[in-house]
Design an enzyme around this catalytic site. Sequence first.
Site, short mmCIF file in Angstrom:
data_model
loop_
_atom_site.label_atom_id
_atom_site.label_comp_id
_atom_site.label_asym_id
_atom_site.label_seq_id
_atom_site.Cartn_x
_atom_site.Cartn_y
_atom_site.Cartn_z
N LYS A 1 0.86 -1.19 0.00
CA LYS A 1 0.00 0.00 0.00
C LYS A 1 0.89 1.23 0.00
O LYS A 1 2.03 1.18 0.47
CB LYS A 1 -0.88 0.01 1.25
CG LYS A 1 -2.13 0.84 1.12
CD LYS A 1 -3.23 0.09 0.40
CE LYS A 1 -4.45 0.95 0.18
NZ LYS A 1 -5.57 0.17 -0.36
N GLY B 1 -20.98 6.59 2.85
CA GLY B 1 -19.96 6.92 1.83
C GLY B 1 -20.59 6.95 0.45
O GLY B 1 -21.38 6.07 0.09
N GLY C 1 -18.60 7.77 -2.47
CA GLY C 1 -17.51 7.91 -3.44
C GLY C 1 -17.58 6.78 -4.44
O GLY C 1 -18.66 6.25 -4.71
N ASN C 2 -16.44 6.41 -4.98
CA ASN C 2 -16.41 5.34 -5.99
C ASN C 2 -17.15 4.10 -5.48
O ASN C 2 -18.06 3.59 -6.14
CB ASN C 2 -14.94 5.00 -6.32
CG ASN C 2 -14.83 3.78 -7.22
OD1 ASN C 2 -15.29 2.69 -6.87
ND2 ASN C 2 -14.23 3.94 -8.37
N GLY D 1 -19.05 3.46 -2.52
CA GLY D 1 -20.41 3.60 -2.00
C GLY D 1 -21.42 3.90 -3.10
O GLY D 1 -22.51 3.31 -3.14
#
Length: 406
Positions: free
Chosen positions: A103, A214, A216-217, A219
């Site tokens: 990451k 959420g 965003g992408n 959610g």
Amino acid sequence: MKNPFENAMAQLAKVAQIKNFDREFWARMSVPDRDVRISIPVKMDNGTLQIFEGYRVEYNNTLGPYKGGIRYHPDTEINEVKALAFWMTIKCAVANIPMGGGKGGITVDPKKLSKGELERLSRGWVRRLYDILGPHKDVPAPDVNTTPEIMAWMSDEFEKLSGDKTRATFTGKPIDKGGSEGRGPATGLGGFYVFDSLRAQLGLPEKCKVVVQGFGNVGNNAAQIFTEHGHTVVAISDSKGGIYNENGLDIKKLTEYKKATGSLSNFLGSKTIINEELLKLECDLLIPAAFENVITDTNAPNIKAKVIMELANGPITPEADEILFQKGIVVIPDVLANSGGVTVSYFEWDQNLKNEHWSEKEVFDKLLLLMNDAAQKIFKKAKENKTHLRMGAFILALERIKTDMK
Ligand code: NAD
């Protein structure tokens, strides 16, 4: 509250109570292979120089090259990146793809940068790290606040520095820059496939009442996909707050509304709801799809969902996990539920190396097979070990890594 890496290690310690792996294996799994911190100088638009702090953690590459996204956030710090890299190691093993875990990140609020500053920062991250990256070494991808465009800049910078033209070092690229069909909705869709595979076994009705944190992408895509399959999304939120409509929200219209107004509030027919209330709503399925540590020992006792599916990474603390287990609330863990994203990233890498381009249908068909297989194997593993799904997933993943490591 513990930092995310302490939470990750607490999860690992819990596995040790159930499954007796040897001491050397625990020692290997408790530390990353490599933990790199960098400073990235960026010439700002006003002519000044600003130094940003960046990271790459390569956790474990037993099953394949390190794989994992890059996060841009003001709160990003090394313990968060280490935890996310550990979870990627487990996640790739759960999904049964030939990838290890890594990451990356930069401590930055990207919304405060101009496009040019953002590009220089992203290229700077690659310049500091390119010698440890590569299709067979370490393959980054997008995460919170990093986009296909950023991956294209990074991929281009890597190609310039290394001469490697496979485009297989960064995934999540735009389609015309070597990206895969279907990467955008992959995490939400993979989550839906996992849910669909387990729904009846978990005793959930055919049509569920769903709450999503959420937008965003992950959610947004999840909310759209669940709605398209006949489930009712009654509440959803973003960082500014949430909305609720007991008859269900029209997610397509809501997406357009947010694009136009920048916020969810006052959407037609909905009531405003604060995030804390949203988590406590009565529903069949609660989907945290924003950030880590949102369900803690403080709010877990008040959660009324029948099942929680973690599409965000690490949204439930280990203490809260235990409370939910005692309450009989099933948790579909992040390492399984959101593994659709890395699975399609792996498909992208595979296509780049073979110089192929698969259709969206081919990508989704392959994704369905892997998600279904992972969900069922974890359900079985949890049952065999008389434990919950998270431990089932960890045991399955660690067994795969241990066998290969040997
Ligand atoms: P994103 O930046 O696109 O979206 C994050 C969303 O969370 C935004 O809508 C934001 O407004 C909202 N948010 C922030 N704080 C909030 C709060 N306090 N309450 C409610 N909403 C809040 O990020 P994303 O890509 O959708 O990722 C979301 C989560 O999913 C992260 O944990 C990420 O690590 C995980 N994840 C993402 C992918 C992927 O493919 N993008 C894959 C696996 C896991």
